[in-house]
Design a protein around this motif. Structure first.
Motif, mmCIF file in Angstrom:
data_model
loop_
_atom_site.group_PDB
_atom_site.id
_atom_site.type_symbol
_atom_site.label_atom_id
_atom_site.label_comp_id
_atom_site.label_asym_id
_atom_site.label_seq_id
_atom_site.Cartn_x
_atom_site.Cartn_y
_atom_site.Cartn_z
ATOM 1 N N THR A 197 61.190 16.308 20.675
ATOM 2 C CA THR A 197 60.503 17.191 19.743
ATOM 3 C C THR A 197 61.134 18.571 19.726
ATOM 4 O OG1 THR A 197 58.429 15.992 20.109
ATOM 5 C CG2 THR A 197 58.266 18.176 19.115
ATOM 6 N N THR A 222 58.002 23.766 31.395
ATOM 7 C CA THR A 222 56.745 23.218 30.903
ATOM 8 C C THR A 222 56.303 22.049 31.772
ATOM 9 O OG1 THR A 222 57.920 21.752 29.375
ATOM 10 C CG2 THR A 222 57.183 23.877 28.511
ATOM 11 N N THR A 236 60.680 18.706 30.920
ATOM 12 C CA THR A 236 59.249 18.856 31.203
ATOM 13 C C THR A 236 58.794 17.853 32.243
ATOM 14 O OG1 THR A 236 57.101 19.151 30.114
ATOM 15 C CG2 THR A 236 58.399 17.245 29.457
ATOM 16 N N GLN A 273 59.740 12.302 25.042
ATOM 17 C CA GLN A 273 59.323 12.659 23.697
ATOM 18 C C GLN A 273 59.237 14.174 23.525
ATOM 19 O OE1 GLN A 273 58.904 10.770 20.938
ATOM 20 N NE2 GLN A 273 58.608 12.733 19.872
ATOM 21 N N PHE A 274 58.830 14.873 24.574
ATOM 22 C CA PHE A 274 58.773 16.330 24.481
ATOM 23 C C PHE A 274 60.161 16.901 24.227
ATOM 24 C CE2 PHE A 274 58.705 20.665 25.968
ATOM 25 C CZ PHE A 274 57.522 21.150 25.446
ATOM 26 N N TYR A 281 52.775 17.463 20.392
ATOM 27 C CA TYR A 281 54.021 18.104 20.803
ATOM 28 C C TYR A 281 54.642 18.911 19.662
ATOM 29 C CZ TYR A 281 54.369 15.501 25.224
ATOM 30 O OH TYR A 281 54.183 15.003 26.490
ATOM 31 N N ARG A 282 54.664 18.340 18.474
ATOM 32 C CA ARG A 282 55.287 19.041 17.346
ATOM 33 C C ARG A 282 54.537 20.330 17.037
ATOM 34 N NH1 ARG A 282 59.096 18.424 13.615
ATOM 35 N NH2 ARG A 282 59.677 16.424 14.518
ATOM 36 N N LYS A 293 52.860 12.649 19.693
ATOM 37 C CA LYS A 293 53.944 13.264 18.919
ATOM 38 C C LYS A 293 53.438 14.412 18.050
ATOM 39 C CE LYS A 293 55.550 9.299 17.272
ATOM 40 N NZ LYS A 293 56.454 8.338 16.592
ATOM 41 N N ALA A 351 46.567 12.135 24.513
ATOM 42 C CA ALA A 351 46.917 13.281 23.704
ATOM 43 C C ALA A 351 45.718 14.019 23.181
ATOM 44 C CB ALA A 351 47.773 12.838 22.536
ATOM 45 N N LEU A 379 48.370 21.632 29.492
ATOM 46 C CA LEU A 379 49.769 21.988 29.265
ATOM 47 C C LEU A 379 50.023 23.361 29.853
ATOM 48 C CD1 LEU A 379 52.115 21.074 26.612
ATOM 49 C CD2 LEU A 379 51.840 23.537 26.890
ATOM 50 N N TRP A 405 52.732 22.092 19.123
ATOM 51 C CA TRP A 405 52.961 23.018 20.229
ATOM 52 C C TRP A 405 54.310 23.711 20.074
ATOM 53 C CZ3 TRP A 405 56.322 24.120 24.105
ATOM 54 C CH2 TRP A 405 55.849 24.898 25.165
#
Length: 239
Positions: free
Chosen positions: A115, A141, A72, A111-112, A217-218, A214, A12, A175, A220
């Motif tokens: 989120t 994505t 994604t 997880q994406f 992602y949040r 996490k 990450a 990304l 983003w």
């Protein structure tokens, strides 16, 4: 990226996603004969927060009240000129690898989606839907070119010896995002950026690294939501 040998490193980093500008200067579409325009008619955005950002001019963003995030895609894919980090058999072990296992890639993808559900809740001015259609913005994505700062934990010699790994950052990943009209499938915007891990020496563990994922992602998805709201607010009204 240097690492001090002795556990797992994550994939990450910090992504700040916005199609419409950076923190110090407003974003503007390039104009004139030297403007960079893609084959599908997108114009490059200057002062974008992303390394690359292209948007179709004169889009009425107010028409999109529904969002369809396609699942994604997270992969270990790299560009052709990528050179994998050297693995030291003495310190890292013969089986050390910088490629995440499929289980980890699937977990990142799941997880994406989670989120997105958390951020675009009932308090937001958008409805999440599961198919393309009228008044729907389709968002594709992908996460790729994941470059870890140290080998995957379970592949390392120190995994069974309670060793520790310290790195200056957790690594980076790219990304990608493509926005399309849900009825015509017309491409409205494209963006790409490399997420770089926090620049801080620390011990890398699964707990720390998954927390980074996490958080990235949040941020983003929140920035994406705010960018859409800003774009809709700035769209001129038509009579």
């Amino acid at each position: 990226m240097r690492h001090i040998n002795t556990s797992h490193i994550a994939m990450a980093g910090l992504v700040v996603f916005s199609l419409f500008g950076c923190a110090t200067q407003p974003a503007t579409l390039q104009q004139g004969p030297d403007a960079e325009i893609t084959k599908d008619g997108l114009v490059k955005v200057d002062n974008s927060r992303l390394a690359l950002s292209y948007v179709r001019p004169d889009v009425d963003w107010t028409q999109y009240s529904k969002l369809y995030f396609r699942p994604t895609k997270v992969t270990n894919d790299h560009p052709k000129d990528y050179r994998a980090p050297r693995v030291d058999p003495q310190t890292d072990g013969l089986n050390a690898t910088y490629d995440l296992p499929q289980e980890s890639l699937d977990k990142m993808a799941q997880q994406f989606s989670k989120t997105v559900q958390d951020v675009f809740n009932h308090e937001q001015p958008f409805e999440l839907v599961t198919r393309a259609g009228p008044n729907t913005l389709v968002i594709d994505t992908a996460v790729s070119d994941i470059r870890l700062s140290a080998p995957v934990e379970s592949s390392r010699r120190s995994y069974n010896s309670m060793g520790k790994t310290y790195t200056q950052n957790s690594g980076s990943m790219v990304l990608l995002a493509v926005l399309k009209d849900g009825q015509t499938d017309e491409v409205l915007a494209k963006a790409a950026d490399r997420a770089i891990g926090f620049d801080q020496w620390r011990q890398n563990t699964k707990v720390f690294n998954w927390g980074d994922v996490k958080t990235v992602y949040r941020r983003w998805v929140n920035d994406f939501k705010n960018a859409l709201m800003t774009a809709a607010a700035d769209t001129p009204e038509t009579n």
